[in-house]
Design a protein around this motif. Structure first.
Motif, PDB file in Angstrom:
ATOM      1  N   SER A 180       0.835  -1.208   0.000  1.00 33.85           N
ATOM      2  CA  SER A 180       0.000   0.000   0.000  1.00 33.85           C
ATOM      3  C   SER A 180       0.869   1.257   0.000  1.00 33.85           C
ATOM      4  CB  SER A 180      -0.953  -0.005   1.195  1.00 33.85           C
ATOM      5  OG  SER A 180      -0.263   0.108   2.413  1.00 33.85           O
ATOM      6  N   MET A 181       2.036   1.213   0.655  1.00 27.86           N
ATOM      7  CA  MET A 181       2.931   2.364   0.659  1.00 27.86           C
ATOM      8  C   MET A 181       3.522   2.591  -0.731  1.00 27.86           C
ATOM      9  SD  MET A 181       4.501   1.429   4.391  1.00 27.86           S
ATOM     10  CE  MET A 181       6.061   2.270   4.205  1.00 27.86           C
ATOM     11  N   ALA A 182       3.856   1.511  -1.447  1.00 23.73           N
ATOM     12  CA  ALA A 182       4.341   1.647  -2.823  1.00 23.73           C
ATOM     13  C   ALA A 182       3.246   2.220  -3.714  1.00 23.73           C
ATOM     14  CB  ALA A 182       4.818   0.290  -3.335  1.00 23.73           C
ATOM     15  N   TRP A 183       1.996   1.773  -3.489  1.00 26.22           N
ATOM     16  CA  TRP A 183       0.874   2.314  -4.262  1.00 26.22           C
ATOM     17  C   TRP A 183       0.722   3.808  -3.981  1.00 26.22           C
ATOM     18  CZ3 TRP A 183      -3.603   4.979  -3.838  1.00 26.22           C
ATOM     19  CH2 TRP A 183      -4.519   4.911  -4.897  1.00 26.22           C
ATOM     20  N   ALA A 184       0.841   4.196  -2.714  1.00 29.46           N
ATOM     21  CA  ALA A 184       0.733   5.608  -2.347  1.00 29.46           C
ATOM     22  C   ALA A 184       1.781   6.440  -3.058  1.00 29.46           C
ATOM     23  CB  ALA A 184       0.867   5.762  -0.828  1.00 29.46           C
TER      24      ALA A 184
END
Length: 312
Positions: free
Chosen positions: A247-251
């Motif tokens: 999710s952090m990479a997506w952000a």
């Protein structure tokens, strides 16, 4: 003369949102359309106003904790300690009692608001700890063998599966005074707002973990960490950390520069995981509980914090 009235029109919803965002400028608030979608006979939104000027707002609804109402009076900073919070609380309590509740709770964000709550018999039961993570260049993690990470947008049917296979199984592990009662309808409506930003871990065709982000249309550079849960038999296999790193990479890929989460003070495992992932500590919200109807109402203002409002 101060009037407490129910939110009904689009303009009322916009005014309610405005108060919410002034009082909690760094917290995600649902859109007007989302608020209207969440309307039920048990849910009450009100405005406090005089001669067309809005001074505060309020929310009364069932809590996600069993057999308890959730109350949230909010007063604009310059209008506190003038009786606005008291009148809001009285209206919200009346609504809760009318719907059969004898217990209620809220969250407060400072000592003054805690003192306000204590005047009416509410007592502190828990603390929610905010943890914040700045987003920079974030690597896409590779899951260990045994499971895969899937975006809910790619397989929407997995979100309903996540409810029965992960949420229902992990809610009892949360450090809250009583078991959460979240329906499938709530899960599908209020616990996700962007399927592309929500991820599940899948092993042998079953969902074993869930985590992701709740996006904020008012503050698109910030996002709230959504519910993170992993089935007990899959803990210790980096499922939660892989989901969160995903999710952090997506952000990072979608222009989000900051994410935040609220964690129960007693949930040391999740706080340690967040620390390991680079989260730092922010605000504290104090959960309070008490009987309703409350005692004699005092003439004070209020500034509750969103200790248990994943969607409002």
């Amino acid at each position: 003369m101060l009037t407490i009235r129910e939110v009904r029109s689009d303009a009322d919803y916009q005014a309610w949102r405005w108060v919410r965002m002034v009082v909690h400028p760094n917290e995600r608030c649902p859109s007007t359309a989302d608020l209207q979608e969440m309307a039920t006979p048990e849910r009450l939104l009100v405005l406090a106003e005089s001669e067309g000027q809005v001074f505060g707002s309020g929310l009364a609804d069932r809590s996600e904790e069993a057999e308890r109402a959730f109350l949230a009076p909010r007063v604009l900073p310059e209008w506190r300690r003038r009786g606005v919070g008291t009148e809001l609380l009285e209206a919200l309590v009346d609504h809760a009692v009318d719907h059969g509740y004898s217990r209620a709770g809220s969250g407060v964000g400072d000592e003054g608001s805690l003192a306000f709550a204590e005047r009416f018999g509410f007592v502190e039961t828990d603390r929610q700890i905010e943890q914040v993570r700045m987003i920079g260049v974030e690597a896409q993690p590779t899951p260990p063998q045994g499971y895969e990470i899937v975006a809910v947008a790619d397989r929407p049917e997995l979100w309903q599966a996540a409810y029965s296979q992960v949420a229902v199984a992990t809610f009892p592990d949360m450090d809250v005074p009583s078991l959460l009662q979240v329906s499938l309808e709530d899960w599908e409506c209020e616990w996700i707002n962007e399927p592309a930003a929500m991820f599940v871990a899948v092993a042998d065709g079953k969902v074993v973990g869930v985590a992701g982000l709740m996006l904020d249309s008012d503050l698109p550079h910030r996002a709230e960490v959504a519910y993170t849960g992993v089935r007990r038999e899959w803990r210790g296999r980096s499922v939660a950390s892989t989901l969160k790193r995903t999710s952090m990479a997506w952000a990072a890929a979608h222009g989000i520069t900051e994410i935040y989460t609220w964690t129960q003070a007693g949930n040391a495992n999740m706080r340690r995981l967040n620390e390991h992932l680079g989260f730092t500590y922010g605000a504290v919200s104090i959960s309070v509980r008490g009987a309703v109807p409350v005692g004699q109402l005092a003439d004070e203002g209020s500034n509750p914090a969103p200790a248990e409002e994943p969607a409002c």
